[in-house]
Design an enzyme around this catalytic site. Structure first.
Site, PDB file in Angstrom:
ATOM      1  N   CYS A 181     -16.426   1.607   0.685  1.00 21.56           N
ATOM      2  CA  CYS A 181     -15.275   0.748   0.982  1.00 21.56           C
ATOM      3  C   CYS A 181     -14.853   0.847   2.448  1.00 21.56           C
ATOM      4  CB  CYS A 181     -14.104   1.094   0.062  1.00 21.56           C
ATOM      5  SG  CYS A 181     -13.450   2.762   0.309  1.00 21.56           S
ATOM      6  N   GLN A 211      -9.911  -3.853  -3.227  1.00 24.64           N
ATOM      7  CA  GLN A 211     -11.214  -3.461  -2.701  1.00 24.64           C
ATOM      8  C   GLN A 211     -12.287  -3.596  -3.779  1.00 24.64           C
ATOM      9  OE1 GLN A 211     -12.195  -2.035   0.557  1.00 24.64           O
ATOM     10  NE2 GLN A 211     -14.156  -2.610  -0.336  1.00 24.64           N
ATOM     11  N   ARG A 267     -13.606  -8.831   1.594  1.00 25.40           N
ATOM     12  CA  ARG A 267     -12.179  -8.612   1.313  1.00 25.40           C
ATOM     13  C   ARG A 267     -11.411  -9.906   1.583  1.00 25.40           C
ATOM     14  NH1 ARG A 267     -10.070  -3.449   1.500  1.00 25.40           N
ATOM     15  NH2 ARG A 267      -8.251  -4.510   0.631  1.00 25.40           N
ATOM     16  N   ASP A 308     -17.445   7.318  -1.394  1.00 29.52           N
ATOM     17  CA  ASP A 308     -16.202   7.202  -0.626  1.00 29.52           C
ATOM     18  C   ASP A 308     -15.951   8.569   0.003  1.00 29.52           C
ATOM     19  OD1 ASP A 308     -13.793   6.273   0.407  1.00 29.52           O
ATOM     20  OD2 ASP A 308     -12.726   6.235  -1.510  1.00 29.52           O
ATOM     21  N   HIS A 312      -7.533   1.103  -6.242  1.00 34.63           N
ATOM     22  CA  HIS A 312      -7.679   0.207  -5.081  1.00 34.63           C
ATOM     23  C   HIS A 312      -8.270  -1.109  -5.613  1.00 34.63           C
ATOM     24  CE1 HIS A 312      -7.874  -1.203  -1.117  1.00 34.63           C
ATOM     25  NE2 HIS A 312      -8.674  -0.333  -0.546  1.00 34.63           N
ATOM     26  N   ARG A 353       0.879  -1.180   0.000  1.00 35.60           N
ATOM     27  CA  ARG A 353       0.000   0.000   0.000  1.00 35.60           C
ATOM     28  C   ARG A 353       0.905   1.215   0.000  1.00 35.60           C
ATOM     29  NH1 ARG A 353      -5.357   1.323   3.510  1.00 35.60           N
ATOM     30  NH2 ARG A 353      -6.128  -0.069   1.916  1.00 35.60           N
TER      31      ARG A 353
HETATM   32  N1  NVA Z   1     -10.130   6.630  -1.186  1.00 34.15           N
HETATM   33  C1  NVA Z   1      -9.749   6.195   0.140  1.00 34.15           C
HETATM   34  C2  NVA Z   1      -9.915   4.724   0.264  1.00 34.15           C
HETATM   35  C3  NVA Z   1      -9.546   4.175   1.610  1.00 34.15           C
HETATM   36  C4  NVA Z   1      -9.693   2.693   1.694  1.00 34.15           C
HETATM   37  C5  NVA Z   1      -8.316   6.587   0.405  1.00 34.15           C
HETATM   38  O1  NVA Z   1      -7.470   6.407  -0.488  1.00 34.15           O
HETATM   39  O2  NVA Z   1      -8.018   7.072   1.492  1.00 34.15           O
HETATM   40  N1   CP Z   2     -11.258  -0.227   2.592  1.00 33.65           N
HETATM   41  C1   CP Z   2      -9.995  -0.280   3.011  1.00 33.65           C
HETATM   42  O1   CP Z   2      -9.065  -0.489   2.232  1.00 33.65           O
HETATM   43  O2   CP Z   2      -9.848  -0.087   4.338  1.00 33.65           O
HETATM   44  P1   CP Z   2      -8.477   0.094   5.121  1.00 33.65           P
HETATM   45  O3   CP Z   2      -7.911   1.430   4.734  1.00 33.65           O
HETATM   46  O4   CP Z   2      -8.883   0.041   6.577  1.00 33.65           O
HETATM   47  O5   CP Z   2      -7.548  -1.007   4.750  1.00 33.65           O
END
Ligand code: NVA
Ligand code: CP
Length: 313
Positions: A257, A129, A285, A217, A126, A99
């Protein structure tokens, strides 16, 4: 070359099979020894609850072990080049779940580590997800080609991966984003040119009309915290409440998500109401990523065996 999962399109023609497999894994509370003796590194440069937990549990259920690593307590945080870190990780470990900020970094890890790499979120996408979200939709509507999905809000990493998923799985996708906050324009035109039913509007009502699933989101993603105030201003009207849900198809379901900001992009009532399937998404997930890891590591085991077995005479 190891098999990587960086974008949803990497699944190629196996995409549908993976949805079926995730269903089998979920139903049977599946365990295996596929990853026995293997160690997977979770390299996370951003916060996580669901992704970390679901990968750690999934790796254990497949018989493997994992190591969680962040820049804070590794030399990455002291500017060791990623290509050097990648080569070191690859000498001790069998895979990487990453990540990070740019997809470029994920590609660099894939290029230098020599082991399979799974993209667990970047600023651009992502895919884990959204693949799980497609499975959550598929559980309810296996006829994905007849399904309409609405995206309301930021044209962010999630939106980009939904655009790719629409191309791969054949559902209709309408995104409603404020001006200046749309998804990746080149990705959008590329999938449209490839025949995907994906359109962009600035009207949430237009996007949800007839939609079976309404997605949103947060307004400011990780790394955009300094933009929170400006985004709160720009995203007025781009939130999902009962009024917007009632403009969707009868029985439409709400998806997010997580983590969510209740009272910003979604009302408390929709989030907690009967149309909300957000915790099914979170659970899925685990099942979907187990199917994904089977796809990655079954091939990797075969590839490694091919490379060490003596050539036939
Ligand atoms: N769009 C959000 C998704 C988190 C799972 C982010 O990147 O923070
Ligand atoms: N939806 C998701 O990826 O959650 P986290 O940021 O908690 O991993």
């Amino acid at each position: 070359m190891p098999r990587h999962f960086i974008r949803i399109r990497d699944l190629g023609s196996d995409a549908r099979t993976l949805l079926v497999r995730a269903g089998e894994i979920k139903k049977s509370r599946f365990r295996s020894e596929l990853l026995r003796g293997k160690t997977i590194v979770l390299l996370f440069e951003k916060a996580s609850t669901r992704t970390r937990l679901s990968f750690e549990v999934g790796i254990r259920r497949l018989g493997g072990q994992c190591i969680f690593m962040t820049p804070l307590e590794s030399q990455l945080g002291r500017s060791e080049p990623l290509e050097d870190t990648a080569r070191v990780i690859g000498r001790y470990n069998d895979g990487i779940v990453v990540r990070t900020f740019s997809e470029e970094k994920v590609r660099k890890l894939a290029e230098y580590s020599g082991v399979p790499v799974i993209n667990a979120l970047t600023d651009q996408g992502h895919p884990c997800q959204v693949l799980s979200d497609v499975f959550t939709m598929y559980e309810r509507r296996p006829d994905l080609e007849k399904v309409k999905v609405a995206w309301v809000g930021d044209g962010n990493n999630m939106a980009n991966s939904f655009i790719e998923a629409a191309l791969v799985f054949g559902f209709t996708l309408v995104l409603a984003c404020p001006h200046g906050y749309g998804p990746d324009p080149s990705l959008l035109s590329e999938v449209q040119a490839a025949g995907a039913a994906v359109t962009l509007t600035d009207s949430p009502r237009e996007a949800v009309a007839g939609a079976h699933f309404v997605n949103t989101d947060v307004w400011a993603s990780m790394g955009q915290e300094a933009e929170q105030k400006a985004r709160e201003h720009a995203f007025q009207g781009f939130f999902v409440d009962d009024a917007l849900m009632s403009a969707a198809a009868p029985g439409a379901l709400f998806m997010h998500c997580l983590p969510a900001h209740k009272g910003e992009e979604v009302s408390f009532d929709v989030f907690e109401g009967p149309a909300s399937i957000v915790f099914d998404q979170a659970e899925n997930r685990l099942h979907m990523q187990m199917a994904l890891m089977e796809w990655v590591f079954t091939e990797e085991t075969a590839r490694t065996q091919r490379s060490i077995s003596p050539k036939s005479a």
